[in-house]
Design a protein around this motif. Structure first.
Motif, mmCIF file in Angstrom:
data_model
loop_
_atom_site.group_PDB
_atom_site.id
_atom_site.type_symbol
_atom_site.label_atom_id
_atom_site.label_comp_id
_atom_site.label_asym_id
_atom_site.label_seq_id
_atom_site.Cartn_x
_atom_site.Cartn_y
_atom_site.Cartn_z
ATOM 1 N N TYR A 169 0.478 -1.596 -0.066
ATOM 2 C CA TYR A 169 -0.474 -0.532 -0.075
ATOM 3 C C TYR A 169 0.702 1.525 0.071
ATOM 4 C CZ TYR A 169 -3.834 -2.479 1.067
ATOM 5 O OH TYR A 169 -5.232 -3.839 1.680
ATOM 6 N N VAL A 170 0.717 2.302 -0.792
ATOM 7 C CA VAL A 170 1.264 3.373 -0.891
ATOM 8 C C VAL A 170 -0.214 4.916 -0.262
ATOM 9 C CG1 VAL A 170 2.224 5.316 -2.447
ATOM 10 C CG2 VAL A 170 2.864 2.987 -3.152
ATOM 11 N N ASP A 197 3.966 -8.024 -6.274
ATOM 12 C CA ASP A 197 2.757 -9.255 -7.395
ATOM 13 C C ASP A 197 1.425 -7.052 -7.553
ATOM 14 O OD1 ASP A 197 3.485 -11.695 -7.283
ATOM 15 O OD2 ASP A 197 3.714 -11.286 -5.016
ATOM 16 N N PHE A 198 1.054 -7.072 -6.398
ATOM 17 C CA PHE A 198 -0.040 -5.796 -6.374
ATOM 18 C C PHE A 198 0.595 -4.114 -6.022
ATOM 19 C CE2 PHE A 198 -1.379 -10.102 -5.563
ATOM 20 C CZ PHE A 198 -2.142 -9.857 -6.425
ATOM 21 N N VAL A 199 -0.095 -2.897 -5.631
ATOM 22 C CA VAL A 199 0.907 -1.808 -5.344
ATOM 23 C C VAL A 199 -0.483 -1.180 -5.722
ATOM 24 C CG1 VAL A 199 1.789 0.689 -5.770
ATOM 25 C CG2 VAL A 199 2.813 -1.509 -6.661
ATOM 26 N N ARG A 200 -0.728 -1.363 -4.242
ATOM 27 C CA ARG A 200 -2.548 -0.101 -4.345
ATOM 28 C C ARG A 200 -2.272 1.013 -3.202
ATOM 29 N NH1 ARG A 200 -3.852 -5.951 -3.979
ATOM 30 N NH2 ARG A 200 -6.085 -5.668 -4.549
ATOM 31 N N LEU A 201 -2.762 1.727 -4.295
ATOM 32 C CA LEU A 201 -3.007 3.354 -3.814
ATOM 33 C C LEU A 201 -4.223 3.982 -3.034
ATOM 34 C CD1 LEU A 201 -1.828 5.013 -7.595
ATOM 35 C CD2 LEU A 201 -0.514 4.237 -5.405
ATOM 36 N N ARG A 202 -3.515 4.063 -1.965
ATOM 37 C CA ARG A 202 -4.671 5.134 -1.117
ATOM 38 C C ARG A 202 -4.402 6.627 -0.715
ATOM 39 N NH1 ARG A 202 -5.945 1.045 -1.923
ATOM 40 N NH2 ARG A 202 -7.357 -0.990 -0.160
#
Ligand code: SF4
Length: 291
Positions: A169-170, A197-202
């Motif tokens: 998470y970023v 595998d995944f980058v998740r934006l908040r």
């Protein structure tokens, strides 16, 4: 099922069985996080209780369970042998299980080390959601994340080596105005080194009962405007060169930036440029979060 304290799960775990293995967060110091500030304190539930809850779910839902999430702030911190045991038991009860997921901060992943992470991967732990938040050491210190960029890189690489999927998470805007550029560039650097595998934006939203909200009110931290957040996201994506899947699966974000990186980079940058041409009044209003 028995639950103690706030129960949070990633949006991607919306269809998962939620079985509580830990309560609270052993760190509980991040300046932006309100989740466990009023308790309950961190604890690990007895193995027998966790197994009983799994058995209850098995009786009620049986073969319908495809994915399992063990909620609470840092379930990766629980003793490795115990977490491995409940993962194995879950796979035994639900042979059709496709995924077991937990939240875990880099500092606790790092403490596990590569052997214990491999043990967890072999026991069937399949995905960890990590609050990277930023790759900038100044910001990590300011927000009291309790880790460093180099520790986050090492922890992420060990997770991948253990055959466990990694979701990072970023938080856009978490460095405020002063560190926006450094946040984007240093975060891209850390993500490129890990290739999760995944980058998740908040997008940063101040929350009640947090030190960061206090700092905003004291004018010691300036929240980014929508355009400033988009410029930060643009710089981050422009410098993100690893192979990963990018998600914006959160209500806090101004734009839905989803795609495969680096293939979709130009499309996503164009999307951001479109957003930058809009009047800022078109984006959601500033608010203080209460949950
Ligand atoms: S952000 Fe995560 S690690 Fe930090 S206090 Fe909240 S739950 Fe704990």
């Amino acid at each position: 099922m028995r639950y103690v304290g706030p129960i949070y799960r990633p949006p991607s775990e919306a269809d998962s069985l939620l079985i509580q293995a830990t309560v609270g967060c052993p760190h509980n110091k991040c300046t932006f996080c309100m989740v466990y500030k009023k308790g309950p304190p961190y604890s690990v539930r007895p193995t027998a209780e966790i197994k009983t809850d799994l058995e209850t779910a098995h009786r009620l839902q049986g073969r319908r369970i495809k994915t399992l999430f063990f909620p609470a702030g840092n379930t990766i911190a629980m003793p490795t042998a115990q977490l491995a045991e409940v993962c194995r038991y879950a796979h035994h009860l639900f042979p059709q299980l496709e995924r077991i997921t937990v939240y875990g901060s880099s500092r606790y992943i790092y403490r596990k080390g590569p052997e214990e992470l491999r043990e967890l991967g072999e026991a069937g732990l399949s995905r960890i959601h990590v609050g990277l938040e930023t790759g900038d050491d100044h910001i990590l210190k300011a927000i009291k994340k309790g880790t460093t960029a180099s520790e986050q890189i090492q922890a992420g690489l060990w997770v991948k080596e253990a055959g466990i999927e990694l979701s990072e998470y970023v938080i856009l805007g978490i460095g405020g105005n002063d560190r926006s550029e450094a946040h984007a560039l240093e975060t891209a650097k850390v993500l490129n080194a890990i290739a999760p595998d995944f980058v998740r934006l908040r997008t940063f939203v101040p929350k009640v009962n947090t030190l960061l909200l206090h700092q905003i009110r004291e004018r010691r931290f300036k929240v980014l405007s929508p355009h400033e957040v988009l410029l930060e996201a643009r710089l981050l994506l422009d410098n993100l060169n690893c192979s990963t899947r990018l998600y914006s699966d959160h209500y806090t974000n101004y734009l839905n930036l989803e795609g495969r990186m680096p293939d979709d980079k130009e499309r996503l940058l164009s999307l951001i440029d479109e957003g930058l041409a809009w009047d800022e009044g078109r984006f959601r209003a500033f608010f203080v979060g209460t949950q």
